[in-house]
Design a protein around this motif. Structure first.
Motif, mmCIF file in Angstrom:
data_model
loop_
_atom_site.group_PDB
_atom_site.id
_atom_site.type_symbol
_atom_site.label_atom_id
_atom_site.label_comp_id
_atom_site.label_asym_id
_atom_site.label_seq_id
_atom_site.Cartn_x
_atom_site.Cartn_y
_atom_site.Cartn_z
ATOM 1 N N LEU A 1 0.905 4.150 -2.916
ATOM 2 C CA LEU A 1 0.685 5.565 -2.600
ATOM 3 C C LEU A 1 1.883 6.422 -3.018
ATOM 4 O O LEU A 1 1.719 7.518 -3.552
ATOM 5 C CB LEU A 1 0.415 5.732 -1.110
ATOM 6 N N GLY B 1 0.818 -1.210 0.000
ATOM 7 C CA GLY B 1 0.000 0.000 0.000
ATOM 8 C C GLY B 1 0.854 1.262 0.000
ATOM 9 O O GLY B 1 0.562 2.222 -0.720
ATOM 10 N N ALA B 2 1.932 1.268 0.773
ATOM 11 C CA ALA B 2 2.826 2.426 0.813
ATOM 12 C C ALA B 2 3.489 2.643 -0.543
ATOM 13 O O ALA B 2 3.638 3.787 -0.994
ATOM 14 C CB ALA B 2 3.872 2.234 1.907
ATOM 15 N N MET C 1 1.788 6.826 -6.780
ATOM 16 C CA MET C 1 0.718 7.738 -7.169
ATOM 17 C C MET C 1 1.117 9.188 -6.863
ATOM 18 O O MET C 1 0.914 10.081 -7.681
ATOM 19 C CB MET C 1 -0.585 7.381 -6.430
ATOM 20 N N TYR C 2 1.705 9.425 -5.714
ATOM 21 C CA TYR C 2 2.142 10.770 -5.339
ATOM 22 C C TYR C 2 3.173 11.289 -6.334
ATOM 23 O O TYR C 2 3.085 12.404 -6.823
ATOM 24 C CB TYR C 2 2.722 10.741 -3.921
#
Length: 139
Positions: A125, A121-122, A128-129
């Motif tokens: 993210l 998940g990290a 995506m960032y």
């Protein structure tokens, strides 16, 4: 390790006059046939042998889980309050805490949920960032 048996409730016997017996997962695993079917749900051991023919989902469903920790399957089905109450009459003891924590199936699940899923998940993210930050600078 097998203490008393049938008709006992969590922590005490059904009559309330003594501690419930403790079983290892190895002992439970030996009870996986239509002659003797035990399963574990939430750390408690149930002898469902006499319930096999009455189970609404059929005997095969219980036999598939016999001798194992059936907690996940039991919860996935979404059993009713009545079904949960019925469990009490099949309770025979508890799983030895050391054997439960050494269960490779449980420890594998704990590894996945504790470490790999949050790491994945990290990473998602973070990507995506980075994508949106780079995209924002080019606009």
């Amino acid at each position: 390790m097998e203490g008393g048996r049938r008709g006992e409730a969590a922590g005490t016997t059904a009559s309330g006059d003594g501690p419930a017996p403790v079983f290892t997962l190895e002992e439970v695993a030996k009870r996986n046939s239509s002659r003797e079917a035990w399963l574990v749900i939430h750390g408690r051991v149930y002898d469902v042998t006499r319930f096999l023919a009455e189970h609404p989902g059929g005997e095969e469903v219980l036999l598939e889980q016999a001798g194992k920790d059936a907690t996940e399957s039991f919860e996935d089905v979404g059993h009713s309050t009545d079904a949960r109450e019925m469990l009490k009459q099949y309770f025979i003891g508890e799983v030895h805490p050391v054997s439960a924590s050494c269960n490779p199936q449980t420890s594998t699940k704990a590894f996945w949920s504790t470490w790999l899923i949050p790491i994945f998940g990290a990473l998602v993210l973070g990507l995506m960032y980075r994508y949106y930050m780079v995209d924002g600078k080019s606009s």
